[in-house]
Design an enzyme around this catalytic site. Structure first.
Site, PDB file in Angstrom:
ATOM      1  CB  CYS A   1      -0.918   0.018   1.213  1.00  6.75           C
ATOM      2  SG  CYS A   1       0.009   0.085   2.746  1.00  6.75           S
TER       3      CYS A   1
ATOM      4  CG  ASP B   1      -0.182   3.224   4.232  1.00  3.71           C
ATOM      5  OD1 ASP B   1      -0.190   4.072   3.332  1.00  3.71           O
ATOM      6  OD2 ASP B   1      -1.205   2.757   4.730  1.00  3.71           O
TER       7      ASP B   1
ATOM      8  CB  CYS C   1      -4.807   2.905   6.364  1.00  2.00           C
ATOM      9  SG  CYS C   1      -4.286   1.423   7.222  1.00  2.00           S
TER      10      CYS C   1
ATOM     11  CB  CYS D   1      -2.520  -2.139   8.722  1.00  2.00           C
ATOM     12  SG  CYS D   1      -3.571  -2.107   7.256  1.00  2.00           S
TER      13      CYS D   1
HETATM   14 FE1  FES Z   1      -1.357   0.340   4.263  1.00  2.00          FE
HETATM   15 FE2  FES Z   1      -3.000  -0.073   6.181  1.00  2.00          FE
HETATM   16  S1  FES Z   1      -3.473   0.107   4.095  1.00  2.00           S
HETATM   17  S2  FES Z   1      -0.888   0.055   6.286  1.00  2.00           S
END
Ligand code: FES
Length: 122
Positions: free
Chosen positions: A34, A36, A59, A103
């Site tokens: 993702c 992140d 997120c 996550c």
């Molecule tokens: Fe990337 Fe949650 S969607 S850490």
């Protein structure tokens, strides 16, 4: 499954956010799926985690997972922290939707990276 109240609470009022200036263990990880990112700061003294803070660019699940992880980590020994699993984080949150489990895995990785950093500095 929707987000639990616990997730929403920790997302809206994350505990222990920010950079820990006197951290002696820092873990930086990212999730390839993702994009992140997460930074975990630990202050370890006499084998015990005295303080923990985090910065997460991600997120709601990533932020709430990091937040509960810092609460779990404080007071843990290094050995206990090494064994911290994403499952413990998910349990503390009262569950996460299946698509959001990765996550919490990122948090486990961030803690492991911070502990590796701690040993490297020694
Ligand atoms: Fe990337 Fe949650 S969607 S850490």
């Amino acid at each position: 499954m929707d987000y639990t109240e616990k997730v929403i609470d920790h997302f809206k009022n994350p505990r222990n956010v920010g950079e820990l200036k006197d951290a002696n263990a820092i873990g930086r990880v990212g999730s390839p799926s993702c994009g992140d990112k997460m930074e975990m700061y630990l202050k370890i003294e006499d084998g015990i985690i005295k303080d923990a803070k985090f910065m997460t660019f991600g997120c709601a699940a990533a932020i709430s997972s990091s937040s509960v992880a810092t609460e779990l980590l404080k007071g843990m020994t290094i050995e206990e922290a090494k064994k911290l699993t994403n499952q413990q984080v998910v349990e503390k949150l009262g569950g996460l939707p299946e698509a959001k489990i990765h996550c919490s895995v990122m948090v486990e990785e961030a803690v492991k990276a911070a502990l590796e950093d701690y040993y490297k500095r020694k």
